[in-house]
Structure formats: structure tokens, C-alpha cells
Motif scaffolding. Structure first.
Motif, PDB file in Angstrom:
ATOM      1  N   LEU A  96      76.226  87.039  59.071  1.00  0.00           N
ATOM      2  CA  LEU A  96      75.419  87.697  58.042  1.00  0.00           C
ATOM      3  C   LEU A  96      74.011  87.119  58.008  1.00  0.00           C
ATOM      4  CD1 LEU A  96      77.976  88.101  55.098  1.00  0.00           C
ATOM      5  CD2 LEU A  96      77.149  89.852  56.697  1.00  0.00           C
ATOM      6  N   GLU A  97      73.890  85.823  58.291  1.00  0.00           N
ATOM      7  CA  GLU A  97      72.565  85.199  58.337  1.00  0.00           C
ATOM      8  C   GLU A  97      71.758  85.742  59.515  1.00  0.00           C
ATOM      9  OE1 GLU A  97      69.366  82.476  57.461  1.00  0.00           O
ATOM     10  OE2 GLU A  97      70.863  83.613  56.359  1.00  0.00           O
ATOM     11  N   GLN A  98      72.397  85.914  60.669  1.00  0.00           N
ATOM     12  CA  GLN A  98      71.698  86.500  61.812  1.00  0.00           C
ATOM     13  C   GLN A  98      71.236  87.914  61.482  1.00  0.00           C
ATOM     14  OE1 GLN A  98      70.889  84.798  64.798  1.00  0.00           O
ATOM     15  NE2 GLN A  98      71.457  83.249  63.292  1.00  0.00           N
ATOM     16  N   HIS A  99      72.091  88.668  60.803  1.00  0.00           N
ATOM     17  CA  HIS A  99      71.725  90.029  60.405  1.00  0.00           C
ATOM     18  C   HIS A  99      70.532  90.021  59.459  1.00  0.00           C
ATOM     19  CE1 HIS A  99      72.107  94.215  59.475  1.00  0.00           C
ATOM     20  NE2 HIS A  99      72.457  94.001  58.223  1.00  0.00           N
ATOM     21  N   ARG A 100      70.547  89.102  58.507  1.00  0.00           N
ATOM     22  CA  ARG A 100      69.447  89.003  57.550  1.00  0.00           C
ATOM     23  C   ARG A 100      68.140  88.668  58.255  1.00  0.00           C
ATOM     24  NH1 ARG A 100      66.434  85.558  54.951  1.00  0.00           N
ATOM     25  NH2 ARG A 100      67.354  83.734  55.963  1.00  0.00           N
ATOM     26  N   LEU A 101      68.198  87.741  59.201  1.00  0.00           N
ATOM     27  CA  LEU A 101      66.996  87.315  59.918  1.00  0.00           C
ATOM     28  C   LEU A 101      66.442  88.431  60.800  1.00  0.00           C
ATOM     29  CD1 LEU A 101      68.054  83.687  60.898  1.00  0.00           C
ATOM     30  CD2 LEU A 101      66.325  84.346  59.211  1.00  0.00           C
TER      31      LEU A 101
END
Length: 214
Positions: A96-101
Motif C-alpha cells: 500500500l505504501e508503494q501504491h501511495r508513493l
């Protein structure tokens, strides 16, 4: 002898870093497709020939700029830094962090996002290394989950590769570039949870012989 080697290599590393910084600035100003070596050398206050002494081509310069972007903006938190969170929680958080970034880059840094997309489309070394780091981080968490009996036993590298591929819609800039933001945000958590369910440990239910009559 060793000190002389270090002394000679250090200026080259510093020069490489300055060129990458100038290339990044040029990409933000002109866009990666329109940026050329002359733009980079002008920002450095040097001749194009001096840039070519460090990088053989424009493609090599852009790849180095993309590598810097992937390494610095899309880093992965070590599992050792996540306290007592389960492997399942950590795996979901990292994706989810990769998606947010990726969404942040697309919405707030369009030119550098275009560079990321070019790297992905061309399968540049910078993108290959980014994917390798992502799969390594996922593999580490899958292994931790297997040890903790959260995930079913599996071939770690294969499971990590399949997991990343199954949620590529969330982190691959080629797909994110054309997918509506609202659709990504609405489904991101559910999609990661669905992918995690595929590797979670479960007890197979005993199926009775269909030929038996109660």
C-alpha cells in the motif's frame, strides 16, 4: 596503492552524482523525452563532451536519473524496523505504501513519473533493479510469514514474483499511468488482501467421498 585508487575514483563518483542531479532538474523542466545532453551540460556549466566522459549516452544518463528516483523515493522498510507486526500486516503495508508513493509521483511530480514510466516500458536496468528490490522485500516477508505459520510453505522467490505480479496494478507506473486514480484508491486495500489470502496458511477441509451415502 589503495589510497591512490580511492583518490582517483572519488571525483568520478562525485561528477556522476552532479550529472544525475542536473539530469533530474532538466527532466523536471523539459520532460524526459525532450531532455538532451546539451541541457544537462548547460545546467552543469560544462561542455557536452565532459558529460560524455562519464556517461556514454543520453539513455545512460536518464537511466541513472531513474535509478536515483527509484532508490531514494521508493525505498523499502526493513522487517526489523516494524516492531511486532505480523508478516501479513507488514506485507500489506509495504504494498500500500508503494501504491501511495506511485500515485503521489503521478499526481505531484508528473515529469519524473513520466521518467519512471519510460524506464518500465523500456525495461531499463533501473526498473529491473527496482523490481528486484521489491521482490526481495516481499520474499523476506513471505519467508517470515512461513516461519510464523501465517503463510503456506512455498518456493520463496516464485511466491514473491507471483505476488508482485498479481498486484502490479498498484505499483507498476505503466498501469498506474492509465488507470483512474479513484479506481486504484478504492480497490488497493482489498486487492492486496486478496493477494495475501492466496499465500496464507489454511487447513484444507476434509472432503467426504461423494460416493458415500449418509
Amino acid at each position: 596503492m589503495e589510497s591512490r585508487v580511492i583518490a582517483r575514483s572519488q571525483p568520478c563518483a562525485d561528477e556522476r552524482s552532479r550529472i544525475v542531479e542536473a539530469a533530474t532538474a532538466a527532466c523536471r523542466q523539459y520532460g524526459p523525452s525532450k531532455t538532451n545532453v546539451a541541457d544537462v551540460s548547460r545546467l552543469l556549466g560544462k561542455s557536452p563532451a565532459s558529460v560524455y566522459k562519464v556517461f556514454p549516452s543520453k539513455a545512460a544518463i536518464l537511466d541513472a536519473a531513474a535509478a536515483s528516483l527509484f532508490e531514494n523515493r521508493f525505498c523499502f522498510t526493513s522487517s526489523a524496523d516494524c516492531g511486532q507486526a505480523s508478516a501479513t500486516v507488514r506485507l500489506k503495508e509495504i504494498m500500500l505504501e508503494q501504491h501511495r508513493l506511485v500515485l503521489q509521483a503521478r499526481d505531484n511530480d508528473a515529469q519524473m513519473f513520466s521518467l519512471m514510466a519510460l524506464a518500465a516500458q523500456g525495461n531499463w536496468p533501473s526498473f529491473k533493479q527496482h523490481l528486484k528490490r521489491l521482490e526481495a522485500a516481499v520474499a523476506e516477508l513471505i519467508l517470515a510469514g512461513i516461519v510464523a505459520e501465517e503463510f503456506a510453505p512455498a518456493k520463496i522467490e516464485v511466491a514473491a514474483s507471483c505476488f508482485c505480479a498479481s498486484v502490479s496494478v498498484l505499483w507498476d507506473p505503466i498501469i498506474v499511468e492509465v488507470l483512474p486514480s479513484s479506481r486504484c484508491e478504492a480497490s488497493a486495500s482489498e486487492l492486496v488482501s486478496f493477494a495475501i489470502a492466496a499465500i496464507q496458511r489454511f487447513r484444507a477441509r476434509k472432503v467426504e467421498d461423494p460416493g458415500k451415502v449418509a
